[in-house]
Motif scaffolding. Structure first.
Motif, PDB file in Angstrom:
ATOM      1  N   LEU A  45      94.529  13.184  25.403  1.00 45.34           N
ATOM      2  CA  LEU A  45      94.082  14.378  25.219  1.00 45.34           C
ATOM      3  C   LEU A  45      94.918  15.025  26.605  1.00 45.34           C
ATOM      4  O   LEU A  45      95.301  15.905  25.914  1.00 45.34           O
ATOM      5  CB  LEU A  45      92.423  14.974  26.187  1.00 45.34           C
ATOM      6  N   ASP A  46      95.129  14.299  27.794  1.00 46.07           N
ATOM      7  CA  ASP A  46      95.615  15.230  28.616  1.00 46.07           C
ATOM      8  C   ASP A  46      97.557  14.757  28.258  1.00 46.07           C
ATOM      9  O   ASP A  46      98.309  15.697  28.097  1.00 46.07           O
ATOM     10  CB  ASP A  46      95.841  13.820  29.825  1.00 46.07           C
ATOM     11  N   ILE A  47      97.397  13.900  27.322  1.00 48.51           N
ATOM     12  CA  ILE A  47      99.361  13.141  26.604  1.00 48.51           C
ATOM     13  C   ILE A  47      99.510  15.131  26.071  1.00 48.51           C
ATOM     14  O   ILE A  47     100.514  15.948  25.702  1.00 48.51           O
ATOM     15  CB  ILE A  47      99.421  12.495  26.063  1.00 48.51           C
ATOM     16  N   THR A  48      98.263  15.191  24.583  1.00 46.99           N
ATOM     17  CA  THR A  48      98.235  15.683  24.436  1.00 46.99           C
ATOM     18  C   THR A  48      98.792  17.356  24.620  1.00 46.99           C
ATOM     19  O   THR A  48      99.317  18.639  23.740  1.00 46.99           O
ATOM     20  CB  THR A  48      97.830  15.933  22.868  1.00 46.99           C
ATOM     21  N   GLN A  49      98.381  17.427  25.606  1.00 44.57           N
ATOM     22  CA  GLN A  49      97.218  18.949  26.112  1.00 44.57           C
ATOM     23  C   GLN A  49      99.044  18.745  27.273  1.00 44.57           C
ATOM     24  O   GLN A  49      99.663  20.091  26.941  1.00 44.57           O
ATOM     25  CB  GLN A  49      96.064  18.601  27.370  1.00 44.57           C
ATOM     26  N   SER A  50      99.582  17.993  27.777  1.00 41.56           N
ATOM     27  CA  SER A  50     100.789  18.234  28.365  1.00 41.56           C
ATOM     28  C   SER A  50     101.921  18.666  27.711  1.00 41.56           C
ATOM     29  O   SER A  50     102.422  19.575  27.893  1.00 41.56           O
ATOM     30  CB  SER A  50     101.226  17.087  29.124  1.00 41.56           C
ATOM     31  N   LEU A  51     101.943  18.208  25.979  1.00 37.74           N
ATOM     32  CA  LEU A  51     102.865  18.639  25.094  1.00 37.74           C
ATOM     33  C   LEU A  51     102.301  20.069  24.643  1.00 37.74           C
ATOM     34  O   LEU A  51     103.878  20.596  24.711  1.00 37.74           O
ATOM     35  CB  LEU A  51     102.738  17.322  23.727  1.00 37.74           C
ATOM     36  N   ALA A  52     101.114  20.656  24.816  1.00 41.13           N
ATOM     37  CA  ALA A  52     100.931  22.005  24.238  1.00 41.13           C
ATOM     38  C   ALA A  52     101.136  22.772  24.782  1.00 41.13           C
ATOM     39  O   ALA A  52     101.626  23.510  25.024  1.00 41.13           O
ATOM     40  CB  ALA A  52      99.701  22.167  23.845  1.00 41.13           C
ATOM     41  N   TYR A  53     100.942  22.590  26.143  1.00 39.18           N
ATOM     42  CA  TYR A  53     101.790  22.864  27.518  1.00 39.18           C
ATOM     43  C   TYR A  53     103.544  23.847  27.058  1.00 39.18           C
ATOM     44  O   TYR A  53     103.872  24.827  27.597  1.00 39.18           O
ATOM     45  CB  TYR A  53     101.126  22.842  29.097  1.00 39.18           C
ATOM     46  N   HIS A  54     103.641  22.110  27.147  1.00 38.20           N
ATOM     47  CA  HIS A  54     105.823  22.766  27.322  1.00 38.20           C
ATOM     48  C   HIS A  54     105.846  23.338  25.210  1.00 38.20           C
ATOM     49  O   HIS A  54     107.027  23.057  25.358  1.00 38.20           O
ATOM     50  CB  HIS A  54     106.046  21.308  27.213  1.00 38.20           C
ATOM     51  N   GLY A  55     104.669  23.934  24.618  1.00 37.57           N
ATOM     52  CA  GLY A  55     105.286  24.587  23.315  1.00 37.57           C
ATOM     53  C   GLY A  55     105.671  24.272  22.221  1.00 37.57           C
ATOM     54  O   GLY A  55     105.870  24.337  21.043  1.00 37.57           O
ATOM     55  N   PHE A  56     105.067  23.088  22.095  1.00 36.88           N
ATOM     56  CA  PHE A  56     104.629  22.146  21.060  1.00 36.88           C
ATOM     57  C   PHE A  56     103.279  22.244  20.076  1.00 36.88           C
ATOM     58  O   PHE A  56     103.203  22.546  21.558  1.00 36.88           O
ATOM     59  CB  PHE A  56     104.770  20.394  21.307  1.00 36.88           C
TER      60      PHE A  56
ATOM     61  N   PRO B  19      90.530  23.024  24.222  1.00 36.15           N
ATOM     62  CA  PRO B  19      90.453  23.731  24.356  1.00 36.15           C
ATOM     63  C   PRO B  19      91.670  23.753  22.413  1.00 36.15           C
ATOM     64  O   PRO B  19      92.501  22.670  22.670  1.00 36.15           O
ATOM     65  CB  PRO B  19      91.780  24.765  25.426  1.00 36.15           C
ATOM     66  N   ALA B  20      91.758  24.877  22.427  1.00 36.62           N
ATOM     67  CA  ALA B  20      93.022  24.918  20.839  1.00 36.62           C
ATOM     68  C   ALA B  20      94.220  25.153  21.235  1.00 36.62           C
ATOM     69  O   ALA B  20      94.594  25.191  23.148  1.00 36.62           O
ATOM     70  CB  ALA B  20      92.587  26.526  20.017  1.00 36.62           C
ATOM     71  N   VAL B  21      95.648  24.391  20.544  1.00 41.76           N
ATOM     72  CA  VAL B  21      96.786  24.173  21.122  1.00 41.76           C
ATOM     73  C   VAL B  21      97.816  25.454  22.005  1.00 41.76           C
ATOM     74  O   VAL B  21      98.008  26.102  23.154  1.00 41.76           O
ATOM     75  CB  VAL B  21      98.117  23.717  20.586  1.00 41.76           C
ATOM     76  N   GLU B  22      97.094  26.929  21.409  1.00 41.94           N
ATOM     77  CA  GLU B  22      97.289  28.007  21.733  1.00 41.94           C
ATOM     78  C   GLU B  22      97.043  28.268  23.091  1.00 41.94           C
ATOM     79  O   GLU B  22      97.784  29.038  23.268  1.00 41.94           O
ATOM     80  CB  GLU B  22      97.208  28.745  20.352  1.00 41.94           C
ATOM     81  N   GLU B  23      95.398  28.036  23.118  1.00 39.60           N
ATOM     82  CA  GLU B  23      95.065  28.157  24.852  1.00 39.60           C
ATOM     83  C   GLU B  23      95.711  27.431  25.610  1.00 39.60           C
ATOM     84  O   GLU B  23      95.980  27.710  26.687  1.00 39.60           O
ATOM     85  CB  GLU B  23      93.486  27.882  24.872  1.00 39.60           C
ATOM     86  N   LEU B  24      96.480  26.086  25.599  1.00 38.80           N
ATOM     87  CA  LEU B  24      96.903  25.584  26.498  1.00 38.80           C
ATOM     88  C   LEU B  24      98.555  25.742  26.354  1.00 38.80           C
ATOM     89  O   LEU B  24      98.867  25.485  28.059  1.00 38.80           O
ATOM     90  CB  LEU B  24      96.793  23.955  25.676  1.00 38.80           C
ATOM     91  N   ALA B  25      98.694  26.716  25.875  1.00 38.47           N
ATOM     92  CA  ALA B  25     100.182  26.279  26.103  1.00 38.47           C
ATOM     93  C   ALA B  25     101.302  27.278  27.017  1.00 38.47           C
ATOM     94  O   ALA B  25     101.830  27.097  27.615  1.00 38.47           O
ATOM     95  CB  ALA B  25     101.165  27.016  24.431  1.00 38.47           C
ATOM     96  N   HIS B  26      99.616  27.905  27.232  1.00 38.49           N
ATOM     97  CA  HIS B  26     100.165  28.884  28.759  1.00 38.49           C
ATOM     98  C   HIS B  26      98.606  28.807  29.102  1.00 38.49           C
ATOM     99  O   HIS B  26      97.965  30.388  29.822  1.00 38.49           O
ATOM    100  CB  HIS B  26     100.358  30.639  28.254  1.00 38.49           C
ATOM    101  N   PRO B  27      98.441  28.528  30.109  1.00 40.00           N
ATOM    102  CA  PRO B  27      96.871  28.438  30.595  1.00 40.00           C
ATOM    103  C   PRO B  27      96.853  28.883  31.705  1.00 40.00           C
ATOM    104  O   PRO B  27      98.243  28.915  32.709  1.00 40.00           O
ATOM    105  CB  PRO B  27      96.963  26.861  31.180  1.00 40.00           C
ATOM    106  N   ARG B  28      96.247  29.321  32.492  1.00 37.62           N
ATOM    107  CA  ARG B  28      96.136  30.383  33.677  1.00 37.62           C
ATOM    108  C   ARG B  28      95.563  29.820  34.351  1.00 37.62           C
ATOM    109  O   ARG B  28      93.452  29.063  33.877  1.00 37.62           O
ATOM    110  CB  ARG B  28      95.674  31.980  33.591  1.00 37.62           C
TER     111      ARG B  28
END
Length: 375
Positions: A58-69, A149-158
């Motif tokens: 999850l940490d790996i995939t969430q990091s990827l989602a944060y960077h726009g994947f 969270p959904a991928v969209e939520e991870l792309a730009h977390p606050r």
């Protein structure tokens, strides 16, 4: 010219894809360790707790989602990790099975039987666990169940405000299920523990009583009226390769407690994956690996001897007609039948529903399914 085999593992598949599509695919390093708790008895096994593994992925995939994947493909190289990856992808919920002391059950992957509120879980040489639905503890009321969270939520977390953190419910893994008892019934006259690899229930009134002093071949099992009306009869077998035993047995259970010893049903073929009943006979499955369909074997009882419409429409042979390289059929004899390629790739446990239909599951990634078989 020497023939060589091409072995395609997930790592090489990913690397080859990245080389073929360098502008479209990013390949990350392999996650070297996963959940292998069920094979810890093999020296040298390195196990990662399933929760640790899930959180790491999850940490790996969430990091990827944060960077726009937005499209992430997870390739698995070990069967026991697949359910955990399903949880990462939020395909279904997970209910951890625990010992009475609250520790994770160390059991074989598979081997389940359900009987009116009781769940029996095979644990190979340790025996089998008995769990009751009354002990299924739901998630704590008012505590949120974390599903990610959904991928969209991870792309730009606050970052949440301090007061929001104080109001957030703690993450809870959801319901848990504690076992009541570990049973280890013995086969009379045997000094080798029975290895509980797979299970199924006999139909109501089914009995494995045999009129013989020697250990019977499977097709010699003579069914008689049940000595315990209303009792449950659990069928069990051993997955055996490399010279290990492939015994089949039956156990009578009442209210989650074994009644008497295991009753031997004979020897089955090497590499058995499941067993269930066919009239007063038995059906067992054998796998042929990740690329070839498996086989079904039937050992006839009294009422089914001579029946040739068994299981499926093609591939049934008498043992004497089976050529070299054939998987051994249950307990050699003229009343045993083998149905080649009658089961799906990666065939596992067998069972019959209330209408008598035969079902199985397949285990290999990309070929996992619940399958109704003909017969």
């Amino acid at each position: 010219m020497r023939k060589t085999a091409l072995i395609a593992c997930p790592g090489s598949i990913a690397e080859g894809t990245g080389q073929a599509l360098p502008d479209k695919v990013l390949v990350l390093p392999i996650v070297a360790y996963g959940y292998t708790g069920h094979v810890m008895d093999f020296p040298g096994t390195i196990n990662t707790h399933y929760e640790t593994f899930i959180k790491q992925v999850l940490d790996i995939t969430q990091s990827l989602a944060y960077h726009g994947f937005k499209k992430i493909i997870l390739l698995n190289g070990h069967g026991s990790n697949m359910p955990n990856l399903d949880l990462v992808a939020r395909r279904y919920a997970h209910v951890p099975l625990l010992t009475p002391a609250g520790e994770p059950l160390r059991v074989h992957a598979g081997g389940l039987a359900w009987d009116d509120g009781w769940l029996y879980v095979a644990a190979t040489a340790r025996g089998f666990w008995a769990l009751h639905v009354d002990d299924l503890a739901p998630a704590v009321e008012g505590v949120a169940r974390y599903s990610g969270p959904a991928v969209e939520e991870l792309a730009h977390p606050r970052p949440p405000a301090v007061e929001e953190v104080a109001q957030q419910p703690s993450r809870n893994p959801g319901p848990t299920w504690r076992a009541r008892t570990l049973h280890r019934p013995a086969l009379p006259g045997s000094d080798q523990p029975f290895r509980w690899s797979f299970l199924d229930l006999g139909p109501p009134g089914w009995s494995s009583s045999v009129e013989t002093t020697a250990a019977p071949a499977v097709e010699e099992v003579a069914q008689q009226p049940s000595r315990n009306p209303g009792a449950t009869h659990v069928l069990a077998g051993e997955y055996g390769r490399g010279g290990k035993s492939t015994r089949l047995a039956c156990l009578t259970i009442e209210e989650g407690q074994p009644v008497g010893d295991l009753e031997p049903l004979g020897e089955g073929p090497a590499g058995m994956q499941g067993v269930t009943t066919y009239a007063d006979g038995l059906v067992v499955s054998t796998s042929a690996g990740p690329w070839t369909r498996g086989d079904l074997h039937l050992a006839a009882g009294r009422s089914t001897r001579g029946a040739d419409e068994l299981l499926v429409e093609s591939g049934i042979q008498r043992l004497a007609e089976q050529g070299r390289g054939a998987t051994p059929a249950p307990a050699t004899g003229p009343e045993s039948r083998r149905s080649r390629r009658a089961a799906p790739v990666g065939v596992e446990d067998l069972t019959r529903d209330a209408l008598g239909r035969l079902w199985t599951v397949s285990e290999h990634p990309g070929r996992r399914a619940i399958v109704q078989l003909n017969g």
